[in-house]
Design a protein around this motif. Structure first.
Motif, PDB file in Angstrom:
ATOM      1  N   GLY A  54       0.795  -1.216   0.000  1.00 24.60           N
ATOM      2  CA  GLY A  54       0.000   0.000   0.000  1.00 24.60           C
ATOM      3  C   GLY A  54       0.827   1.265   0.000  1.00 24.60           C
ATOM      4  O   GLY A  54       1.661   1.454   0.881  1.00 24.60           O
ATOM      5  N   VAL A  55       0.621   2.120  -0.981  1.00 32.63           N
ATOM      6  CA  VAL A  55       1.256   3.423  -1.059  1.00 32.63           C
ATOM      7  C   VAL A  55       0.250   4.383  -1.664  1.00 32.63           C
ATOM      8  O   VAL A  55      -0.544   3.991  -2.538  1.00 32.63           O
ATOM      9  CB  VAL A  55       2.557   3.375  -1.901  1.00 32.63           C
ATOM     10  N   THR A  56       0.221   5.622  -1.224  1.00 28.35           N
ATOM     11  CA  THR A  56      -0.782   6.574  -1.707  1.00 28.35           C
ATOM     12  C   THR A  56      -0.356   7.187  -3.041  1.00 28.35           C
ATOM     13  O   THR A  56       0.848   7.347  -3.308  1.00 28.35           O
ATOM     14  CB  THR A  56      -0.993   7.706  -0.696  1.00 28.35           C
ATOM     15  N   SER A  89      -7.526   3.952   2.898  1.00 27.43           N
ATOM     16  CA  SER A  89      -6.468   3.900   3.888  1.00 27.43           C
ATOM     17  C   SER A  89      -7.042   3.608   5.273  1.00 27.43           C
ATOM     18  O   SER A  89      -8.071   4.176   5.662  1.00 27.43           O
ATOM     19  CB  SER A  89      -5.703   5.227   3.931  1.00 27.43           C
ATOM     20  N   ALA A  90      -6.358   2.721   5.992  1.00 23.59           N
ATOM     21  CA  ALA A  90      -6.816   2.376   7.339  1.00 23.59           C
ATOM     22  C   ALA A  90      -6.558   3.494   8.332  1.00 23.59           C
ATOM     23  O   ALA A  90      -7.194   3.558   9.396  1.00 23.59           O
ATOM     24  CB  ALA A  90      -6.111   1.097   7.810  1.00 23.59           C
ATOM     25  N   THR A  91      -5.627   4.385   8.007  1.00 23.67           N
ATOM     26  CA  THR A  91      -5.266   5.468   8.935  1.00 23.67           C
ATOM     27  C   THR A  91      -5.872   6.804   8.548  1.00 23.67           C
ATOM     28  O   THR A  91      -5.920   7.721   9.362  1.00 23.67           O
ATOM     29  CB  THR A  91      -3.738   5.612   9.004  1.00 23.67           C
ATOM     30  N   ILE A  96      -6.555   6.995  -0.308  1.00 23.43           N
ATOM     31  CA  ILE A  96      -6.549   5.615  -0.785  1.00 23.43           C
ATOM     32  C   ILE A  96      -5.110   5.123  -0.841  1.00 23.43           C
ATOM     33  O   ILE A  96      -4.162   5.907  -0.882  1.00 23.43           O
ATOM     34  CB  ILE A  96      -7.195   5.474  -2.182  1.00 23.43           C
ATOM     35  N   GLU A  97      -4.959   3.805  -0.809  1.00 21.84           N
ATOM     36  CA  GLU A  97      -3.671   3.170  -0.955  1.00 21.84           C
ATOM     37  C   GLU A  97      -3.704   2.237  -2.157  1.00 21.84           C
ATOM     38  O   GLU A  97      -4.729   1.600  -2.431  1.00 21.84           O
ATOM     39  CB  GLU A  97      -3.309   2.381   0.309  1.00 21.84           C
ATOM     40  N   LEU A  98      -2.586   2.173  -2.866  1.00 21.43           N
ATOM     41  CA  LEU A  98      -2.460   1.325  -4.047  1.00 21.43           C
ATOM     42  C   LEU A  98      -1.556   0.149  -3.727  1.00 21.43           C
ATOM     43  O   LEU A  98      -0.548   0.300  -3.030  1.00 21.43           O
ATOM     44  CB  LEU A  98      -1.882   2.109  -5.218  1.00 21.43           C
TER      45      LEU A  98
END
Length: 312
Positions: A54-56, A89-91, A96-98
């Motif tokens: 996961g990366v934004t 994103s959980a945080t 969003i995370e990719l």
């Protein structure tokens, strides 16, 4: 880099060589159905903070400096092709995370292997020492071209040396031609001043200062004897654009005043032009005053010339 090569020319020439060498211009980069931009996005997702988990998009944009619209289109294409997935994103619920799908991970593995093979092919003929030299050169280039991570090198002043007069003449022609539209007259005047200085140099009464930063010449100025024995003449104050705003112009003029006093001169005169506003501010701050003005077209256009004088 040869001494006559301008840094911008050298950088552009290397860019052309390297983009051709690694196939950046190919629409099917490294044998894949994607271009280099899509490959770079896959790389950042695979190697980002989450290690592929996961990366934004914002972080990818910050790293690659890619236009937000272009990045959005690339991510959308990779999603449609089943290589990238997104999740909230959980945080941070607003973000969003990719991450890579299994197909995306397989595609990236192929990219990564092909890229490493291409790099090895480029350096395959180099000896161990040549490879170390290449690594040092690449790391130096990256350090030099990374903004904001190191303080600028100090500017040092030295006396003239072989080759300096040719540089002074060339840079006067280029800088004043580019910035003020002056013709070859300025180069001719500069060449005569430099030639006279070398032919009649009196080290007790005359001096040339060359300003250098990291071995590169970035400015100059002269003090020479004028027709009256108690009068010094300041000549050819010039700064490269990269050295402006550093206080170098003031520093050079201060050196001229100090030297002239120590050499026993009673006054300094100089010739400048009304259009050279930055230099005129420096002269005024040092106490110089305008004593004469006239017009001429020696440099290809009508200019207002000025004589300034400082009593010591």
């Amino acid at each position: 880099m040869s001494e006559g090569t301008h840094p911008v020319t050298a950088v552009r020439r290397f860019n052309r060589f390297y983009t051709s060498a690694i196939g950046v211009l190919d629409r099917r980069y490294l044998g894949s159905p994607y271009g280099v931009a899509e490959g770079r996005v896959l790389y950042e997702i695979a190697t980002g903070p989450g290690g592929g988990e996961g990366v934004t998009p914002k972080r990818i944009g910050e790293i690659t400096r890619m236009d937000a619209g272009q990045l959005s289109r690339i991510v959308g294409k990779l999603e449609r092709d089943g290589l990238v997935a997104r999740r909230r994103s959980a945080t941070d619920g607003r973000s969003i995370e990719l991450s890579l799908t299994p197909d995306g991970a397989a595609m990236f593995a192929g990219f990564n292997q092909s890229s490493a093979a291409l790099a090895e092919q480029l350096i395959g003929g180099l000896s161990a020492q040549e490879r170390r030299s290449l690594v040092d050169a690449l790391e130096t280039a990256q350090d030099l071209l990374t903004p904001g991570e190191r303080p600028p090198a100090p500017i040092v002043l030295r006396g003239h040396a072989p080759g300096d007069m040719g540089w002074i003449t060339e840079r006067h022609g280029v800088i004043y031609g580019r910035e003020y539209g002056w013709g070859p007259g300025i180069e001719a005047v500069t060449a005569r001043v430099c030639a006279d200085f070398l032919e009649h140099f009196d080290p007790d009464r005359e001096h040339c200062w060359i300003a250098e930063r990291a071995g590169e010449r970035v400015g100059c100025v002269f003090i020479v004897k004028d027709t009256a024995p108690e009068t010094a003449r300041l000549r050819l104050l010039m700064l490269e654009p990269s050295a402006r705003g550093t206080g170098l112009g003031r520093r050079l003029v201060e050196e001229c005043v100090r030297f002239s006093r120590e050499a026993g001169y009673r006054e300094i005169v100089l010739w400048t032009h009304a259009v050279l506003t930055a230099a005129r501010r420096i002269y005024a701050a040092q106490g110089f005053e305008i004593v004469e003005t006239w017009e001429h077209d020696e440099f290809g256009a009508m200019e207002v010339s000025e004589t300034w004088r400082l009593r010591l």
